[in-house]
Design an enzyme around this catalytic site. Structure first.
Site, PDB file in Angstrom:
ATOM      1  N   HIS A  83     -57.544  -8.676  -7.808  1.00 49.42           N
ATOM      2  CA  HIS A  83     -57.667  -8.687  -6.348  1.00 49.42           C
ATOM      3  C   HIS A  83     -59.123  -8.798  -5.937  1.00 49.42           C
ATOM      4  CE1 HIS A  83     -58.044  -6.413  -2.395  1.00 49.42           C
ATOM      5  NE2 HIS A  83     -57.305  -7.467  -2.083  1.00 49.42           N
ATOM      6  N   SER A  84     -59.431  -9.750  -5.065  1.00 43.94           N
ATOM      7  CA  SER A  84     -60.754  -9.875  -4.482  1.00 43.94           C
ATOM      8  C   SER A  84     -61.822  -9.959  -5.578  1.00 43.94           C
ATOM      9  CB  SER A  84     -60.995  -8.713  -3.516  1.00 43.94           C
ATOM     10  OG  SER A  84     -62.040  -8.987  -2.624  1.00 43.94           O
ATOM     11  N   PHE A  85     -62.789  -9.032  -5.606  1.00 43.53           N
ATOM     12  CA  PHE A  85     -63.795  -9.009  -6.669  1.00 43.53           C
ATOM     13  C   PHE A  85     -63.150  -9.004  -8.050  1.00 43.53           C
ATOM     14  CE2 PHE A  85     -65.751  -6.067  -9.715  1.00 43.53           C
ATOM     15  CZ  PHE A  85     -66.906  -6.780 -10.042  1.00 43.53           C
ATOM     16  N   GLY A  87     -60.990 -10.733  -9.206  1.00 42.20           N
ATOM     17  CA  GLY A  87     -60.788 -12.084  -9.712  1.00 42.20           C
ATOM     18  C   GLY A  87     -61.884 -12.514 -10.662  1.00 42.20           C
ATOM     19  N   HIS A 226     -55.873  -8.628   3.670  1.00 49.23           N
ATOM     20  CA  HIS A 226     -56.562  -8.691   2.383  1.00 49.23           C
ATOM     21  C   HIS A 226     -56.095  -7.616   1.402  1.00 49.23           C
ATOM     22  CE1 HIS A 226     -59.709  -9.884  -0.332  1.00 49.23           C
ATOM     23  NE2 HIS A 226     -60.304  -8.709  -0.284  1.00 49.23           N
TER      24      HIS A 226
END
Length: 247
Positions: A83-85, A87, A226
């Site tokens: 998720h988010s960072f 990735g 998000h």
């Protein structure tokens, strides 16, 4: 019975910036209740491991967190969700040790190419705001928490306070050191990018446009903000199960 066993999967959930493994609680509960095996570790320097902030000297430390977990638990056929960072972390793990991984799910993820750092692909205004916050904090190791900004979680959401209490400063080095990749992004594994579309996190718009051009990648949208794992765990679990079966 054999059909039920076949449907069971192993999920490894990697959280985003300022978060910890705690953010996956509602997703973990649901996946486990459906018979899946789930791991949701906290990266070095964050969450309940925030006392190790000085040890988070680069993105490589986070990648090693996940790689070491896979090795220690002897995991195989794993669906890795970043998720988010997270990735960036998932990308690094897939590059170094693709064999135990069944597929990759990039949940509203930040993605970079070989030799790029997270700050290299974020809008310059976002980078400047984060660095300004670091300077104002009087320390150099971490980006301070900026409340619920970017999470998509409304201030009046029932879990807003729960999330705010758990957010911790994020190790700056993980955004300033480059990701070293020896293979193309995703390393040939089945990859799906999931866009959290309501509301859409505009900071990641350039990343999403690039992903749409990657050959062979799947694309999904989910009707939530998000922090989908907090805002819409049921929707997310249904999607993860579907993607696991597809891969």
């Amino acid at each position: 019975m054999a059909q039920e066993d076949t449907a069971r999967s192993t999920f490894l959930l990697i959280h985003g910036a300022w978060h910890g493994g705690w953010c996956w609680r509602f997703v973990v509960d649901r996946l486990v209740a459906r018979g899946h095996r789930v791991f949701a570790p906290t990266l070095t320097g964050l969450g309940e491991r925030r006392h190790l902030l000085e040890a988070a000297t680069s993105l490589d430390v986070c990648i090693e967190d996940i790689g070491n977990l896979i090795e220690a638990e002897e995991l195989t056929d794993v669906v890795v969700v970043g998720h988010s960072f997270g990735g960036l972390v998932a990308s690094g793990v897939a590059d170094r040790m693709p064999q135990p991984i069944r597929s990759l799910v990039f949940l509203d993820s930040l993605l970079v190419d070989n030799g790029q750092a997270g700050f290299d692909v974020l809008p310059q205004s976002v980078v400047e705001d984060r660095m300004k916050a670091v300077r104002a904090s009087g320390q150099t190791l971490a980006m301070p928490v900026n409340g619920l900004v970017g999470t998509g979680i409304p201030e009046d959401h029932p879990l807003a306070g729960w999330v705010r209490r758990r957010l911790t400063p994020h190790p700056l080095a993980t955004y300033t050191t480059p990701l070293a990749l020896k293979h193309p992004l995703g390393n040939g594994l089945p990859c799906t990018y999931v866009h959290c579309a309501n509301p859409s996190y505009d900071t990641l718009a350039p990343v999403r446009e690039r992903v749409k051009a990657l050959p062979g990648w799947g694309w999904e949208s989910i009707d939530t903000g998000h922090d989908a794992m907090v805002l819409a765990p049921d929707l997310l679990v249904d999607l993860l199960e579907r993607l696991a079966v597809r891969s």
